[in-house]
Each structure stands twice: as structure tokens, then as C-alpha cells.
Design a protein around this motif. Sequence first.
Motif, PDB file in Angstrom:
ATOM      1  N   UNK A  48      42.293  44.850  33.549  1.00  0.00           N
ATOM      2  CA  UNK A  48      42.692  45.486  34.875  1.00  0.00           C
ATOM      3  C   UNK A  48      41.871  44.964  36.101  1.00  0.00           C
ATOM      4  N   UNK A  49      41.260  43.821  35.688  1.00  0.00           N
ATOM      5  CA  UNK A  49      40.435  43.443  36.964  1.00  0.00           C
ATOM      6  C   UNK A  49      40.900  42.865  38.064  1.00  0.00           C
ATOM      7  N   UNK A  50      42.355  42.311  37.693  1.00  0.00           N
ATOM      8  CA  UNK A  50      43.287  41.722  38.687  1.00  0.00           C
ATOM      9  C   UNK A  50      44.304  42.642  39.448  1.00  0.00           C
ATOM     10  N   UNK A  51      44.325  42.296  40.432  1.00  0.00           N
ATOM     11  CA  UNK A  51      45.380  43.079  41.447  1.00  0.00           C
ATOM     12  C   UNK A  51      46.159  42.416  42.217  1.00  0.00           C
ATOM     13  N   UNK A  52      47.298  42.701  42.800  1.00  0.00           N
ATOM     14  CA  UNK A  52      47.947  42.167  43.750  1.00  0.00           C
ATOM     15  C   UNK A  52      47.848  43.344  45.045  1.00  0.00           C
ATOM     16  N   UNK A  53      47.570  42.580  46.166  1.00  0.00           N
ATOM     17  CA  UNK A  53      47.276  43.391  47.446  1.00  0.00           C
ATOM     18  C   UNK A  53      48.327  42.856  48.513  1.00  0.00           C
ATOM     19  N   UNK A  54      49.005  43.741  49.261  1.00  0.00           N
ATOM     20  CA  UNK A  54      50.010  43.276  50.177  1.00  0.00           C
ATOM     21  C   UNK A  54      49.373  44.008  51.494  1.00  0.00           C
ATOM     22  N   UNK A  55      49.145  43.277  52.377  1.00  0.00           N
ATOM     23  CA  UNK A  55      48.453  43.649  53.651  1.00  0.00           C
ATOM     24  C   UNK A  55      49.450  43.382  54.771  1.00  0.00           C
ATOM     25  N   UNK A  56      49.955  44.137  55.359  1.00  0.00           N
ATOM     26  CA  UNK A  56      50.926  44.496  56.330  1.00  0.00           C
ATOM     27  C   UNK A  56      50.378  44.417  57.748  1.00  0.00           C
ATOM     28  N   UNK A  57      50.775  42.975  58.120  1.00  0.00           N
ATOM     29  CA  UNK A  57      50.324  42.322  59.469  1.00  0.00           C
ATOM     30  C   UNK A  57      51.397  41.411  60.043  1.00  0.00           C
TER      31      UNK A  57
END
Length: 227
Positions: A48-57
Motif C-alpha cells: 500500500x505504498x502507492x496512492x492516488x491523490x486528487x488536488x482540487x485547484x
Amino acid sequence: MTEGRESVSHPMCLEVCLEDSQLVLSSFTASHQGPITLEFQPTQGLGWDYAFVTIEESDVAGSDIERLRTELEHDPTVTEAEYLGTIGDDNRFKLRFEDGVPLFPPETTEMGVQVLSARHADGDWNILMHVPTHSTLHEIQSHYHDHGITFRVKRLHIARETDIGAETALPPGQREALLVAYRNGYFQVPRDVSQEEVADELGISKSGVSQRLRRSIDRLIEATLDP
């Protein structure tokens, strides 16, 4: 006696609020004002070292993307940050973590816990989980206590056989979008279909799907978690 209590335990929807400098992405979230959504996905050989991150900008340009990527890489808990693309105001990155306390126990899958959402806004992480038993709930609490993480339970809804289906609170369009997304594996990890594929089946735009899913999930949370 423990087995007897466990056999009649009911599943729960749990929402916790986290705020601690030991958590992953704590440096980035301290300096970034906008909402951030994190989605973990198991990767072969890397857990679980990887993740997707969504930054709202909104209104981001090339220089803004590079700024966000650099800020992510400067977070002590991040070793890699790769830009994946932008849809609307959502800027998506793939991250690899090396340090920091996870937002939820790494053993969530083995525990039967489903993480429904992990979102940072207004200085806190809000984690929404489906928890199968009370003993699992205690394991989640132990994860935070063992790492000295400050947390509070915002909502805890225990499902009963007499509960009225919350889907009755959804308008037809939102209910249809949610069912099509669910039946086609949109909420699986990893996802079986994209928003674009769900949109094609419904005959609406991708942004329309996004809005309907967000609003329907918001309504369901309100219907099932709010007292």
C-alpha cells in the motif's frame, strides 16, 4: 462469550476526523489550502505504498502543476510524485510513500474494512469507512492510539435489519448513476470502469456523472450517518 457477541455484531459506517503531524502528507496539507482526496490502491510487490491523490485547484497552468508536484515531493513522507492529468478542477497525481503514519491500518483488506473516502479540507482528514464488526472497530482505534494519533469519531451508524433503505432519498438520476457505477465496478479497487465509460452508458457527460455521484454519495451519507 466473545464469540456470541461477535455473531450478532452489526456492520457500521464510521467517519473519523484526523489531525496530526505524523500522518502522511502532513507537510503538504499544512501549506495547501484546497481540498485533497486520497485513494489507496495495492501495487504488486509494493503493498500500500502507492496512492492516488486528487488536488482540487482551478485554472492551473503548466507552472502550477510543476509547483504542486514539487511541493508534494518536498513532503518528507513522499518519495515519488508523478502527475497523471487534470479534469476540470481535479489535478491527479500518483504518490509513493516511504514514511509517515497511514491514514488507516494497512491491514484494512484483511480486516474486511472498506475505505469509502479519504478527504482533507479545513485542516483535517475525514475518513469514511465501512466496518464489519465491533472488534474491527477496536482494531482501527488501536491503530491510531498505538501511533499517538489524535482522532475523533464524527459519526457512527450501526446498520440494523430494520433500517429503511437510504436509496429512497435519492432522485432518479442520481440513483441510476450510482447503480450503474456500482454494478460496473466503478467503486472497486482498482476500478473496473472509468467515469467516461459510466457516462457513455448513461448517455450523459463525464462532468454530469461526477456531479451525480458526488451528490448521491453526499445524500447517502446524510441519510445514514446523520443522527
